[in-house]
Write an enzyme that holds these catalytic residues in place. Structure first.
Site, PDB file in Angstrom:
ATOM      1  CB  VAL A  13      -0.789  -0.123   0.998  1.00  0.00           C
ATOM      2  CG1 VAL A  13      -1.593   1.543   1.448  1.00  0.00           C
ATOM      3  CG2 VAL A  13      -1.105  -1.219   0.776  1.00  0.00           C
ATOM      4  N   GLY A 108       6.782  -8.342  13.831  1.00  0.00           N
ATOM      5  CA  GLY A 108       6.515  -7.503  12.588  1.00  0.00           C
ATOM      6  C   GLY A 108       6.081  -5.755  12.028  1.00  0.00           C
ATOM      7  CG  ASP A 110       2.026  -6.324  10.394  1.00  0.00           C
ATOM      8  OD1 ASP A 110       3.259  -6.887  10.461  1.00  0.00           O
ATOM      9  OD2 ASP A 110       1.724  -6.816   9.715  1.00  0.00           O
ATOM     10  CB  THR A 133      -0.876 -12.860   4.259  1.00  0.00           C
ATOM     11  OG1 THR A 133      -1.286 -11.832   2.806  1.00  0.00           O
ATOM     12  CG2 THR A 133      -0.991 -13.805   3.602  1.00  0.00           C
TER      13      THR A 133
END
Length: 259
Positions: A13, A108, A110, A133
């Site tokens: 994104v 992570g 994110d 995911t």
């Protein structure tokens, strides 16, 4: 303007911020083989369609859970924008909150950005649910500390496994089942009920268990493309913010800019 780029396992994104306002948002499939030149060609065309000059971008920040993509994104920033990019979690944009788990370095990017944005924008004790995911559940305390979480297969991964490991089951699109019946009358309906309502039951059960373990009032914040779809059929979410991760990038970049 700030270009914030969130590299996920399935999609990347790109979001363009003018202050805290998102001026543009674009998505491309993740492919670590894609070169900086290819990114530049694609992005330049999209900027032109929005009437935005490439020179208007003064800062670039990336987050990535795909290490192989980082080099080509650096090429994009340096070659086409003459900018040394920031990488979330590194250098002047290192994580500035407590990561209270056994292996802090494995969190992570994110998930870390969701913690930053949720604490800044919502506050209090929270559970953040990110539909990607994989579906991630994050426990964040009122000080903004990350206390741990859960990783579950994303609903599309679950569906892929179901279809891929069976000979006759058809591929179906994820959507909310019609009506309230959980007894399907044909194969596709039965699959959709099993995947969708099974996923809702999993989320509700895990969130209830997390709330019981936290032991204090908790807000549940959801992000990711499927958050709105599930919100239509369950009341477990208090806040929906599809842009939570990229807003975390904007907050992190702005903090670095004021140091």
């Amino acid at each position: 303007m700030l270009l914030a780029v969130d590299v996920g396992n399935t999609n990347i994104v790109f979001a363009l911020f003018d202050g805290s306002e998102i001026r543009g948002r674009w998505r491309i499939a993740s492919d670590p083989r894609r070169t900086g030149d290819e990114y530049a060609t694609w992005l330049t065309q999209l900027l032109a369609m929005e009437g935005i000059e490439r020179s208007a971008i003064k800062r670039i920040i990336y987050s990535s859970v795909v290490p192989r993509a980082e080099h080509n994104l650096s090429v994009l920033a340096k070659k086409y924008f003459d900018i040394d990019p920031l990488f979330a979690g590194q250098g002047e944009v290192a994580w500035d909150f407590e990561i209270d788990v056994e292996q802090p370095h494995t969190l992570g990017a994110d998930r870390a950005l969701n913690c930053i944005a949720a604490h800044e924008l919502v506050g209090g004790d929270m559970i953040v649910v990110d539909f990607g995911t994989a579906t991630k559940f994050e426990a964040i305390d009122y000080n903004g500390a990350y206390k741990g979480g859960i990783i579950a297969p994303g609903i599309n991964l679950s569906l892929d496994a179901l279809v891929g490991k069976t000979a006759k089951l058809p591929r179906i699109a994820i959507r909310a089942p019609k009506g309230s019946s959980v007894i399907g009358r044909n194969t596709e309906e039965q699959m959709l009920i099993g995947v969708f309502w099974g996923y809702v039951a999993m989320m509700e059960g895990l969130i209830d268990r997390m709330k019981a373990q936290i032991g204090r009032p908790v807000k549940v914040v959801a992000t990711g493309g499927l958050a709105i779809l599930f919100d239509e059929k369950t009341d477990i979410f208090d806040v929906i913010d599809a842009d939570l991760t990229i807003r975390g990038l904007q907050i992190l970049a702005d903090r670095a800019g004021t140091q």
